[in-house]
Design a protein around this motif. Sequence first.
Motif, PDB file in Angstrom:
ATOM      1  N   THR A  67       0.850  -1.183   0.000  1.00  0.00           N
ATOM      2  CA  THR A  67       0.000   0.000   0.000  1.00  0.00           C
ATOM      3  C   THR A  67       0.892   1.242   0.000  1.00  0.00           C
ATOM      4  O   THR A  67       2.086   1.157   0.291  1.00  0.00           O
ATOM      5  N   ASP A  68       0.279   2.396  -0.288  1.00  0.00           N
ATOM      6  CA  ASP A  68       1.033   3.643  -0.223  1.00  0.00           C
ATOM      7  C   ASP A  68       0.717   4.416   1.056  1.00  0.00           C
ATOM      8  O   ASP A  68       0.982   5.615   1.134  1.00  0.00           O
ATOM      9  N   GLY A  69       0.181   3.727   2.056  1.00  0.00           N
ATOM     10  CA  GLY A  69      -0.179   4.405   3.293  1.00  0.00           C
ATOM     11  C   GLY A  69      -0.151   3.460   4.475  1.00  0.00           C
ATOM     12  O   GLY A  69       0.704   2.580   4.565  1.00  0.00           O
ATOM     13  N   HIS A  70      -1.106   3.641   5.373  1.00  0.00           N
ATOM     14  CA  HIS A  70      -1.148   2.902   6.628  1.00  0.00           C
ATOM     15  C   HIS A  70      -2.346   1.957   6.654  1.00  0.00           C
ATOM     16  O   HIS A  70      -3.411   2.289   6.147  1.00  0.00           O
ATOM     17  N   VAL A  71      -2.180   0.806   7.287  1.00  0.00           N
ATOM     18  CA  VAL A  71      -3.268  -0.153   7.474  1.00  0.00           C
ATOM     19  C   VAL A  71      -3.591  -0.209   8.961  1.00  0.00           C
ATOM     20  O   VAL A  71      -2.735  -0.520   9.786  1.00  0.00           O
ATOM     21  N   PHE A  72      -4.837   0.143   9.287  1.00  0.00           N
ATOM     22  CA  PHE A  72      -5.280   0.181  10.675  1.00  0.00           C
ATOM     23  C   PHE A  72      -6.113  -1.036  11.074  1.00  0.00           C
ATOM     24  O   PHE A  72      -6.248  -1.325  12.263  1.00  0.00           O
ATOM     25  N   ALA A  73      -6.725  -1.710  10.107  1.00  0.00           N
ATOM     26  CA  ALA A  73      -7.656  -2.797  10.422  1.00  0.00           C
ATOM     27  C   ALA A  73      -7.517  -3.916   9.411  1.00  0.00           C
ATOM     28  O   ALA A  73      -7.278  -3.671   8.221  1.00  0.00           O
ATOM     29  N   LEU A  74      -7.663  -5.142   9.883  1.00  0.00           N
ATOM     30  CA  LEU A  74      -7.590  -6.326   9.032  1.00  0.00           C
ATOM     31  C   LEU A  74      -8.757  -7.252   9.352  1.00  0.00           C
ATOM     32  O   LEU A  74      -9.255  -7.295  10.479  1.00  0.00           O
ATOM     33  N   GLY A  75      -9.186  -7.994   8.352  1.00  0.00           N
ATOM     34  CA  GLY A  75     -10.210  -9.015   8.533  1.00  0.00           C
ATOM     35  C   GLY A  75      -9.957 -10.143   7.553  1.00  0.00           C
ATOM     36  O   GLY A  75      -9.422  -9.913   6.466  1.00  0.00           O
ATOM     37  N   VAL A  76     -10.321 -11.349   7.939  1.00  0.00           N
ATOM     38  CA  VAL A  76     -10.123 -12.512   7.063  1.00  0.00           C
ATOM     39  C   VAL A  76     -11.458 -13.204   6.853  1.00  0.00           C
ATOM     40  O   VAL A  76     -12.168 -13.518   7.817  1.00  0.00           O
ATOM     41  N   GLN A  77     -11.814 -13.405   5.586  1.00  0.00           N
ATOM     42  CA  GLN A  77     -13.036 -14.128   5.259  1.00  0.00           C
ATOM     43  C   GLN A  77     -12.807 -15.632   5.385  1.00  0.00           C
ATOM     44  O   GLN A  77     -11.671 -16.094   5.326  1.00  0.00           O
ATOM     45  N   PRO A  78     -13.884 -16.420   5.508  1.00  0.00           N
ATOM     46  CA  PRO A  78     -13.726 -17.883   5.604  1.00  0.00           C
ATOM     47  C   PRO A  78     -13.007 -18.492   4.409  1.00  0.00           C
ATOM     48  O   PRO A  78     -12.371 -19.547   4.541  1.00  0.00           O
ATOM     49  N   ASP A  79     -13.075 -17.854   3.244  1.00  0.00           N
ATOM     50  CA  ASP A  79     -12.394 -18.386   2.060  1.00  0.00           C
ATOM     51  C   ASP A  79     -10.937 -17.954   1.971  1.00  0.00           C
ATOM     52  O   ASP A  79     -10.257 -18.235   0.986  1.00  0.00           O
ATOM     53  N   GLY A  80     -10.428 -17.257   2.989  1.00  0.00           N
ATOM     54  CA  GLY A  80      -9.027 -16.868   3.030  1.00  0.00           C
ATOM     55  C   GLY A  80      -8.719 -15.504   2.464  1.00  0.00           C
ATOM     56  O   GLY A  80      -7.577 -15.028   2.590  1.00  0.00           O
ATOM     57  N   ARG A  81      -9.701 -14.847   1.843  1.00  0.00           N
ATOM     58  CA  ARG A  81      -9.444 -13.510   1.330  1.00  0.00           C
ATOM     59  C   ARG A  81      -9.304 -12.523   2.488  1.00  0.00           C
ATOM     60  O   ARG A  81      -9.940 -12.671   3.526  1.00  0.00           O
ATOM     61  N   VAL A  82      -8.451 -11.521   2.294  1.00  0.00           N
ATOM     62  CA  VAL A  82      -8.044 -10.614   3.360  1.00  0.00           C
ATOM     63  C   VAL A  82      -8.587  -9.216   3.086  1.00  0.00           C
ATOM     64  O   VAL A  82      -8.399  -8.663   1.995  1.00  0.00           O
ATOM     65  N   LEU A  83      -9.226  -8.631   4.079  1.00  0.00           N
ATOM     66  CA  LEU A  83      -9.683  -7.240   4.017  1.00  0.00           C
ATOM     67  C   LEU A  83      -8.706  -6.371   4.785  1.00  0.00           C
ATOM     68  O   LEU A  83      -8.269  -6.736   5.889  1.00  0.00           O
ATOM     69  N   ALA A  84      -8.356  -5.232   4.202  1.00  0.00           N
ATOM     70  CA  ALA A  84      -7.452  -4.292   4.861  1.00  0.00           C
ATOM     71  C   ALA A  84      -8.045  -2.893   4.761  1.00  0.00           C
ATOM     72  O   ALA A  84      -8.424  -2.439   3.676  1.00  0.00           O
ATOM     73  N   GLY A  85      -8.149  -2.222   5.889  1.00  0.00           N
ATOM     74  CA  GLY A  85      -8.663  -0.868   5.933  1.00  0.00           C
ATOM     75  C   GLY A  85      -7.646   0.071   6.547  1.00  0.00           C
ATOM     76  O   GLY A  85      -6.828  -0.341   7.377  1.00  0.00           O
ATOM     77  N   GLY A  86      -7.680   1.329   6.146  1.00  0.00           N
ATOM     78  CA  GLY A  86      -6.734   2.279   6.711  1.00  0.00           C
ATOM     79  C   GLY A  86      -6.786   3.622   6.041  1.00  0.00           C
ATOM     80  O   GLY A  86      -7.860   4.158   5.754  1.00  0.00           O
TER      81      GLY A  86
END
Length: 208
Positions: A45-64
């Motif tokens: 990323t070109d910034g900061h990641v403050f939050a992460l989440g993982v779906q049951p299928d292994g895909r990753v959510l990143a917020g920031g």
Amino acid sequence: STLVIQEDGGILTGGEFNTVGGSARHGIARLQADGSVDPSFNAQTDGHVFALGVQPDGRVLAGGSFNMVNGTPRSNLVRLLADGSLDESFDAGAAGLVLELAVLPNQRVIAAGAFMAWDGIPRAGIVQLRQNGRLDRGFDAGADETVNSLELQPDGKILVGGDFTVLRGGLRIGIGRLNANGRADRTFLPPAVPEEMDTLALQPDGKV
């Protein structure tokens, strides 16, 4: 910074960094169980990641707070495949910082943070997103300011804390609980929090 431990023992970490263990990793990295950088996961990323989440299928959510992920425009919320590559089927319209994430059993996503609109539609502090990242318009918490923290209860209700004074359905200062449709739970009447609520935790006995 934030950490999520995955079912295989891998550790996802997000924050404000450019290297991890001597490897170039910008904002997000995956560590193996022994703490070494997982070379099979490479997202930038070109910034900061403050939050992460993982779906049951292994895909990753990143917020920031970011504008680009793996060289592609993505503002403040992104979904990645298990190897860190961009999931192009998910394109959210975050108009401000994403500070917290939660994945629901139906794989919809709750995103909380410092924003006043989503997809160009007025929504302050917290939204529910469909599996493709678009806004679920039926979920409207009616918050008037930032939501810093959220916790999912086993019954599907959502605890929220932040800098708000109102949730849809009543006056709630700094802390409240939402029903699954986003409206304030009228049975949860905590005392007003005179300062901004930064974090929440749910105990095994249900106390907050």
